[in-house]
Scaffold this motif. Sequence first.
Motif, mmCIF file in Angstrom:
data_model
loop_
_atom_site.group_PDB
_atom_site.id
_atom_site.type_symbol
_atom_site.label_atom_id
_atom_site.label_comp_id
_atom_site.label_asym_id
_atom_site.label_seq_id
_atom_site.Cartn_x
_atom_site.Cartn_y
_atom_site.Cartn_z
ATOM 1 N N SER A 119 -9.126 4.614 3.586
ATOM 2 C CA SER A 119 -8.452 3.769 2.402
ATOM 3 C C SER A 119 -6.950 3.859 2.637
ATOM 4 C CB SER A 119 -8.990 3.967 1.101
ATOM 5 O OG SER A 119 -8.807 5.077 0.699
ATOM 6 N N GLN B 188 0.936 -1.150 0.008
ATOM 7 C CA GLN B 188 -0.015 -0.009 0.074
ATOM 8 C C GLN B 188 0.809 1.323 -0.023
ATOM 9 O OE1 GLN B 188 -2.742 -1.805 3.351
ATOM 10 N NE2 GLN B 188 -3.597 0.164 2.576
ATOM 11 N N ASP C 273 -2.155 -3.738 -6.487
ATOM 12 C CA ASP C 273 -1.544 -4.149 -8.006
ATOM 13 C C ASP C 273 -0.451 -5.635 -7.790
ATOM 14 O OD1 ASP C 273 -0.154 -4.524 -10.355
ATOM 15 O OD2 ASP C 273 0.367 -2.178 -10.509
ATOM 16 N N ASP C 274 -0.695 -6.291 -8.474
ATOM 17 C CA ASP C 274 0.261 -7.778 -8.147
ATOM 18 C C ASP C 274 1.694 -7.433 -8.429
ATOM 19 O OD1 ASP C 274 0.229 -7.662 -10.669
ATOM 20 O OD2 ASP C 274 -0.928 -9.545 -10.941
ATOM 21 N N LYS D 43 -10.283 -11.099 3.392
ATOM 22 C CA LYS D 43 -9.911 -9.616 3.111
ATOM 23 C C LYS D 43 -8.634 -9.346 3.856
ATOM 24 C CE LYS D 43 -13.174 -6.669 3.764
ATOM 25 N NZ LYS D 43 -14.317 -5.830 4.342
ATOM 26 N N GLN E 237 -6.732 -9.390 -4.729
ATOM 27 C CA GLN E 237 -7.943 -8.903 -5.787
ATOM 28 C C GLN E 237 -8.800 -8.373 -5.233
ATOM 29 O OE1 GLN E 237 -7.397 -9.749 -9.329
ATOM 30 N NE2 GLN E 237 -5.218 -10.206 -8.280
ATOM 31 N N HIS E 238 -9.350 -8.562 -3.782
ATOM 32 C CA HIS E 238 -10.509 -7.643 -3.120
ATOM 33 C C HIS E 238 -10.203 -6.157 -3.050
ATOM 34 C CE1 HIS E 238 -13.668 -7.135 -0.365
ATOM 35 N NE2 HIS E 238 -12.670 -6.511 0.232
ATOM 36 N N TRP E 239 -8.803 -5.958 -2.819
ATOM 37 C CA TRP E 239 -8.719 -4.525 -2.255
ATOM 38 C C TRP E 239 -8.051 -3.921 -3.628
ATOM 39 C CZ3 TRP E 239 -10.678 -2.939 1.983
ATOM 40 C CH2 TRP E 239 -10.939 -3.676 3.047
ATOM 41 N N GLY E 240 -7.866 -4.302 -4.629
ATOM 42 C CA GLY E 240 -7.545 -3.780 -5.937
ATOM 43 C C GLY E 240 -6.100 -3.418 -5.727
#
Length: 610
Positions: A219, A163, A318-319, A265, A313-316
């Motif tokens: 967020s 993050q 970037d992998d 989550k 994926q849930h929190w968007g």
Amino acid sequence: MLRLRPRAVILSLFVLLAMAFGGRADHPKRVLLVYESESTLLAAEQIASGFHEYMEANAPEHIEYYTEYLDTLRFSTAEHRARLAGFLEAKYRPLNLDVVVAAGPGALRFVVETRERFARNVPVVFGAVTESSAAAGSLPADVKGVTSRFDLAKTVQLASRLQPQARKLTVMYGSAPFDRRWGDTAFAVLGKRYAGLDVEYVSGLSLDGFRSTAAGLSSDTALVILTVFEDAEGTKFVPRDAAAAITEASNAPVYSVYGSYFGPKVVGGHVGTFQSTGAQMAALSLDIVRGDHSAPQTTPAREAAVVDWGAVQHWGIDDILIPDGAEIVGFEPSAWERYRMPISAALLVMAAQMLTIAALVYQNQRGRRLEATLASERIELAHLSRRSQLGELSGAFAHELTQPLTSILANAEAGQKIASEPAPDMEEIRAIFDDIVADDRRASSVISQLRSMMLKGEASQEVLDLNEAVRQTVALARAEMVARRTEVEVQDEWASVRVKANLVQLQQVILNLLVNAADAMADIPPKQRRVEIAVAKGKNGYCELSVEDMGPGIPAEMRSEVFKPFVSSKGGLGLGLAICRSIVETQGGRLFFDDAVKRGARAVVILPSA
């Protein structure tokens, strides 16, 4: 006084020693596992799973396992521990235990303090214990184990990486003594600011209070949940269940130092799984059972950065931000990622098949175009051949037309004379008119046949009578045969012989064979010049037409070449027979010369019956 013989005394002592040492050596290996929690805690289940899986795979000898759950996290009084010690003493003191395994810091403290009552001098293996808990007191030399760091610092660093927009870190923990110790540890490690994040500590709330606080997070916040064994209202929880309830309400990504917390989550953390810790504890226990005490007193647990793919994926997230070497759990590769090689091979095969099909379609279309071109050229060539053939017979055709025209003229002049008489003979005049009509029809028939053969037309097929086709062709060539002083004999069937063919092209074949037969007999006496044309119904649904002459026959050296283009014994182009065979084959038949005849040549045409 009772006297014992020396030999009996010695024998008795030997038996007693054998029983004492032999009984110790022969008893099965026994391992006691002691958990500080209650039996439904997921961490305890995972430790037990890892422990027993390793033992089953690596311990060939039989081992007896015993398990106890202390539940000291919820019942932490000294009186409870004393009751537990007495219970274990009564239960296990008669057994000869080989190893006591302690899972969790509470279990380790209990076993070290009370093992003299139920497992005197028995080695101890511990696990799921932090480095600080293992070093808090001086452990005896026969107490060895696996230390877990539950690395909060590295977990926060992972959160800061995943993050990069985060500005705040919130750390939550409960009100139980264990929870508060975790809070003190967190403050000592993180302070008020760590890894570029402002750190906030949240405790002393009910579970609903924790959920409300998590729901109000922005967020740009990362949430770390430690343990909640008990909330501010005194309600006790399984920490994983409390963490799941808080995570469900959270508006910010969640991280943990416990792998058992991972779920939909919870993004991840720097953790060692309890299952792998259980396997390491089993390895130390098995070494001790086998008599190997060389392991160091503490062995660090295997830990690494672990990321849950579903939460990413849930929190968007970037992998691309996932660090190299991190373990990704819950990852479901796409069909392409899972079966890349088979799919690639299948696509290549499909592409090759498509190219092959396209090539075949193109070749088929090209073949059809070529076939249509050849058919058109064949029709054109047949037409040119007919015109050439009719040109050669133009004298005969002129003679064929001259006869009816001359007769018409003579009858007309005779009619004029009779009509000029005072009393004309009407019967004679009527007979003259009948002759004129017959001769006119004869001339018209010749012209009509010549015209049809001169036209190009299409190679369409129709049902026709083979006898009638022969008769019309012979009539058309009558004058030519007379001029060549050649007799033509037709042997047709009484019944109709119906075939499916093109009349004009069939007449061209018959006329060509008839003229070839006359040419073959040019050098023999006129009285011997005879052509026999026969029509017959054959077998298997075919009809037969044969043209036989009395000439010298086909030379042996030309029999295999006679139907090839540009091969002729008359000095012409040599296309007649080649065109005739092509016409017959196009109409589903065959044209060949009968090799069995002893004199002359016999051409045979086979056509499908209608």
